[in-house]
Design an enzyme around this catalytic site. Structure first.
Site: not given
Length: 395
Positions: A283, A287, A296
């Site tokens: 990705r 998200h 992260y």
């Protein structure tokens, strides 16, 4: 047909950036050259009919899917959408697999299958009605054989399995008629494999030999949780534990995704039962638009995967084989611009429906409690004075 594992791309890292030596089906390298190993040959046969025009069609689908994704993200940033789930970087997994579908096949998506919905012909503005908050879905599932987007993680995988069992009992599997035999596909992410619903679906599909394909897009992050903290083994091995033939494919290789899905769909339609496909991808965006991936994951990892962009990979293949067409590229770019303009205009024009529509489609047949609630709400709304009668109103 037995599932096959092809180890052709040992350089792909897992979410933590370390080595990942799990077998991986790959037909086109990140540099744009065809994989010619004996292990890949059987899958190569699945895409042998895709001529230069078909490859350009796949390129067009991926470019327009990304433009849709980028435009929707911009609209959310401008306050025109309440939320949006990006699919940037996953175009090959979605477009390649969706192009292998037959018209009668039925799809159960999660909430970021924008490439799948594009291939199935769902209106681009309709895909954003839910994200704008003016509709619970946005399109008629029966028109495209695509269920509405599902926000509850993993629940639709059970729905897909149940639907597949119904297809099986309706005698729409193994008839030998290519326009009748039907497969069902559930698209979900790596995070969903941690949900009990997915495990239950695998149980039901395996023991009933249901004609369903579990297509897991492992984009390596369940929001901020890396795949390495979700499972100790590659995700495709979960299917094997339930007795479901399983395969792992390079999710940034549109031809490999097409080939693997074509094999899985054939297995389902001919009565061979379910297949678990793990499309190992990445990705590139967040998200959702409420997420900040810089908290992260590292820039180094993001750059690693940008160099493996699925759209760039297909362009490289077309160039390498002398079938790249600058006029075609300009045409696709113009289509993207037109799509962006259309979305900006049409999405802003979407108005909220009357509040009373919340009582529609709750049940398939009339329901006394819903009818009573509707009547009460109508009286409640009528109890307010019109806005132009309210003191101080400028209307």
């Amino acid at each position: 047909m037995e599932s096959r594992d092809v180890s052709t791309a040992p350089d792909l890292p897992d979410a933590a950036g370390g080595p990942d030596d799990a077998p991986l089906v790959q037909l086109v390298t990140p540099a744009g050259s065809r994989v010619t190993t004996p292990e890949a040959e059987a899958y190569r046969e699945r895409v042998a009919h895709l001529d230069p025009a078909a490859l350009r069609g796949l390129y067009r689908d991926m470019v327009l899917t990304r433009r849709f994704d980028d435009e929707a993200t911009s609209l959310q940033r401008q306050g025109e959408l309440g939320l949006f789930a990006q699919a940037k970087g996953q175009e090959a997994a979605q477009v390649g697999s969706a192009r292998a579908l037959a018209t009668q096949d039925y799809v159960f998506p999660s909430y970021r299958e924008h490439g799948v919905s594009h291939v199935r012909g769902i209106d681009p503005t309709a895909r954003l009605r839910m994200y704008r908050g003016v509709d619970h879905g946005g399109w008629d599932p029966a028109e495209h054989n695509v269920h509405l987007y599902t926000l509850v993680i993993g629940s639709h995988v059970l729905h897909a399995t149940g639907y597949a069992m119904g297809v099986q009992r309706d005698g729409l599997v193994g008839t030998g008629d290519p326009e009748r035999d039907t497969a069902v596909v559930a698209y979900f992410g790596d995070g969903a494999t941690s949900q009990g619903d997915v495990s239950e679906a695998l149980v039901f599909a395996a023991v009933n030999n249901a004609p369903v394909v579990f297509f897991c897009q492992n984009n390596q992050w369940a929001i901020s949780e890396p795949a390495t903290k979700q499972a100790r083994v590659p995700l495709y091995r979960r299917g094997s534990g339930f007795g479901v033939p399983s395969v792992r494919v390079d999710g940034n290789d549109v031809l490999a995704c097409y080939a693997v899905m074509a094999e899985a769909l054939e297995r389902a339609r001919t009565g061979g039962g379910p297949t678990f496909v793990e499309a190992f991808t990445y990705r590139m965006g967040a998200h959702t638009t409420s997420d900040d991936p810089t908290r992260y994951r590292s820039r180094a990892q993001e750059e690693y995967w940008r160099r493996r962009d699925p759209i760039d990979r297909l362009e490289a293949l077309l160039r390498a084989e002398g079938t790249w067409d600058e006029a075609f590229a300009a045409e696709v770019a113009a289509e993207g611009e037109a799509l962006g303009e259309r979305l900006r205009t049409e999405v802003r024009a979407l108005e909220a429906p009357p509040a009373s529509t919340m009582f529609e489609h709750v049940y398939a047949s009339p329901h006394a409690v819903v009818d009573a609630d509707r009547s009460w709400f109508a009286e409640y709304e009528q109890s307010f004075e019109p806005a132009d009668h309210v003191e101080g109103s400028t209307r």
